[in-house]
Design an enzyme around this catalytic site. Structure first.
Site, PDB file in Angstrom:
ATOM      1  CB  THR A  70      41.406   1.401 -76.964  1.00  0.00           C
ATOM      2  OG1 THR A  70      41.591   0.970 -75.613  1.00  0.00           O
ATOM      3  CG2 THR A  70      40.302   2.431 -77.021  1.00  0.00           C
ATOM      4  CG  ASN A 147      39.201  -5.583 -67.219  1.00  0.00           C
ATOM      5  OD1 ASN A 147      38.229  -6.093 -67.790  1.00  0.00           O
ATOM      6  ND2 ASN A 147      39.158  -4.370 -66.709  1.00  0.00           N
ATOM      7  CD  GLN A 175      43.815  -7.951 -68.448  1.00  0.00           C
ATOM      8  OE1 GLN A 175      44.837  -8.545 -68.076  1.00  0.00           O
ATOM      9  NE2 GLN A 175      43.730  -6.623 -68.410  1.00  0.00           N
ATOM     10  CB  SER A 194      46.443  -4.895 -75.710  1.00  0.00           C
ATOM     11  OG  SER A 194      47.159  -3.722 -75.472  1.00  0.00           O
ATOM     12  CB  ALA A 195      52.071  -5.862 -77.120  1.00  0.00           C
ATOM     13  CG  HIS A 196      50.005  -2.375 -72.535  1.00  0.00           C
ATOM     14  ND1 HIS A 196      49.602  -1.904 -71.304  1.00  0.00           N
ATOM     15  CD2 HIS A 196      48.937  -2.264 -73.339  1.00  0.00           C
ATOM     16  CE1 HIS A 196      48.343  -1.513 -71.385  1.00  0.00           C
ATOM     17  NE2 HIS A 196      47.914  -1.722 -72.606  1.00  0.00           N
ATOM     18  CB  THR A 232      54.304   4.483 -90.830  1.00  0.00           C
ATOM     19  OG1 THR A 232      54.187   5.444 -91.877  1.00  0.00           O
ATOM     20  CG2 THR A 232      55.642   3.785 -90.908  1.00  0.00           C
ATOM     21  CB  CYS A 318      40.257   1.792 -68.532  1.00  0.00           C
ATOM     22  SG  CYS A 318      41.657   1.137 -69.394  1.00  0.00           S
TER      23      CYS A 318
HETATM   24  N1  PLP Z   1      40.210  -4.782 -72.854  1.00  0.00           N
HETATM   25  C1  PLP Z   1      40.607  -5.192 -71.642  1.00  0.00           C
HETATM   26  C2  PLP Z   1      39.980  -6.416 -71.041  1.00  0.00           C
HETATM   27  C3  PLP Z   1      41.582  -4.492 -70.938  1.00  0.00           C
HETATM   28  O1  PLP Z   1      41.963  -4.899 -69.726  1.00  0.00           O
HETATM   29  C4  PLP Z   1      42.153  -3.337 -71.545  1.00  0.00           C
HETATM   30  C5  PLP Z   1      43.147  -2.521 -70.807  1.00  0.00           C
HETATM   31  O2  PLP Z   1      43.043  -2.368 -69.600  1.00  0.00           O
HETATM   32  C6  PLP Z   1      41.719  -2.942 -72.820  1.00  0.00           C
HETATM   33  C7  PLP Z   1      40.742  -3.693 -73.444  1.00  0.00           C
HETATM   34  C8  PLP Z   1      42.314  -1.744 -73.524  1.00  0.00           C
HETATM   35  O3  PLP Z   1      43.623  -2.046 -73.909  1.00  0.00           O
HETATM   36  P1  PLP Z   1      44.625  -0.951 -74.514  1.00  0.00           P
HETATM   37  O4  PLP Z   1      45.188  -0.220 -73.360  1.00  0.00           O
HETATM   38  O5  PLP Z   1      45.650  -1.722 -75.254  1.00  0.00           O
HETATM   39  O6  PLP Z   1      43.860  -0.091 -75.444  1.00  0.00           O
END
Ligand code: PLP
Length: 381
Positions: A70, A147, A175, A194-196, A232, A318
């Site tokens: 994001t 996603n 994704q 995005s790592a998670h 940082t 989200c």
């Molecule tokens: N873009 C996609 C396709 C996602 O699935 C997500 C998270 O669900 C995001 C962006 C946002 O990622 P983050 O939670 O790392 O900000």
């Protein structure tokens, strides 16, 4: 617990946890500090950047560590609104993530043009081509894999098309990364990760954006990240992210086919229950299934499955809490009644064939309970 919500977030890979803990102990110093501990942390951070660049086949100078997708997406739109693209419309596919859609809407308001998708959830390339021929767009956003449905987008072709028109392409590859091959990713002008989502820690990600792009600042303040993202650096989280990517990239190459088969076997069992798999006519991620159940609102399925220790989702985490069908399902022509029966199942690095089979068993059991609990076999609420 049977966890099938990896597209919302994945559990931490042991390799990522080990790297995170080791870096927290050994490289806790601030990489910008002038002493030897700071210098060691700086060397470690730059070596992690090079490893990430190797995995992504990117130039390390183009990589900026962020707090997640994001942040990177917002920074890109803000840059375009302020500089290169100011005054020009932007083009978004109709299935982009809320972080892309809402950030663009807040800055470009009525200058957002939509590139539609087919009923199978894939970008309609001729529609995009027509929009680009108008030669007015400042930036094009087309994601790599959706996603909610897992449908793979023709993003490498989009990147070529955009390059031909001299328009930058922002590719939300959140994704895709850690699940699919990364050979082509260099084609897109800007990549977000995005790592998670792939077994790394939460709150860390990256942005690949040309170092040559003048005036880009994800955040203002100190001189970190070559002056392009102040604040940082979260070195332990970056170490976890890089370890997660290296682990998933090497595993996925050999496991992808097998994991696809497990997913397809699950879909076949859901079809026997009367469910419809969205995007079944398109190529999809090996981990994601988007289902329209034959009866009962999705929240009732989620509760029934939850009682059996199974975690699935109704769609994008989200968008949870928003009224009405998701914009992705609407874009694919799913009506509001069907959308209330939509479920998303997403697996990941720790999902086994037995887990998929147990998931199907739980769905069948939940189906029995839901049908018994009603006077009619057609339940919409
Ligand atoms: N873009 C996609 C396709 C996602 O699935 C997500 C998270 O669900 C995001 C962006 C946002 O990622 P983050 O939670 O790392 O900000």
């Amino acid at each position: 617990m049977l966890y099938f919500d990896h597209n919302a977030t994945a559990p931490l890979l042991p390799e990522a946890e080990a790297a995170f803990l080791a870096a927290s102990r050994e490289h806790f110093a601030n990489p910008s500090s002038p002493h030897r501990a700071g210098a060691r942390a700086r060397v470690e951070l730059e070596s992690l950047r090079e490893r990430l660049a190797d995995g992504l086949r990117a130039d390390p100078a183009d990589l900026i560590f962020t707090s997640g997708a994001t942040e990177g997406i917002n920074a890109v739109w803000q840059h375009w609104a302020r500089t290169t693209g100011a005054g020009k419309p932007v083009v978004l596919s109709t299935i982009e993530h809320p972080s892309v859609v809402e950030a663009a809407a807040s800055l470009f308001a009525n200058k957002v043009l939509s590139a539609e998708v087919t009923s199978q959830g894939q970008l309609n390339l001729p529609v995009l081509e027509t929009l680009l021929e108008r030669k007015e767009a400042g930036l094009v956003a087309v994601m790599a894999a959706n996603n909610e449905t897992g449908v793979l987008q023709p993003w490498a072709q989009v990147a070529d098309l955009c390059r031909g028109h001299g328009i930058p392409h922002l590719c939300d590859a959140v994704q895709w990364i850690g699940r699919m091959p990364l050979d082509d990713q260099a084609k897109a002008s800007i990549i977000i990760g995005s790592a998670h989502k792939f077994g790394g820690p939460k709150g860390v990600g990256f942005l690949r954006i040309p170092a040559s792009l003048e005036g880009f600042h994800a955040q203002y303040g100190g001189e970190q990240e070559g002056g392009r993202r102040a604040g940082t650096e979260n070195l332990p989280a970056v170490a976890g992210m890089v370890a997660a990517l290296e682990t998933t990239v090497s595993r996925n190459a050999s496991e992808r086919g097998m994991r696809h088969t497990w997913r397809d076997q699950f879909i076949a069992r859901m079809q026997r229950l009367g469910a419809r798999a969205l995007g079944a006519g398109s190529d999809c991620l090996w981990n994601t299934v988007s289902l329209i159940m034959p009866h009962a609102a999705n929240i009732r399925w989620i509760n029934q499955l939850g009682r059996r220790g199974v975690m699935v989702s109704s769609g994008s985490a989200c968008a949870t809490g928003r009224e009405g069908p998701s914009s992705v399902l609407s874009a694919m022509g799913v009506d509001a009644v069907e959308a209330r029966r939509a479920l998303r199942v997403s697996s990941g690095w720790n999902t086994s064939e037995d887990d998929w089979a147990a998931l199907a068993d739980a769905f069948e059991d939940a189906d029995n309970s839901l049908r018994k609990g009603t006077v009619s076999t057609v339940i919409d609420i």
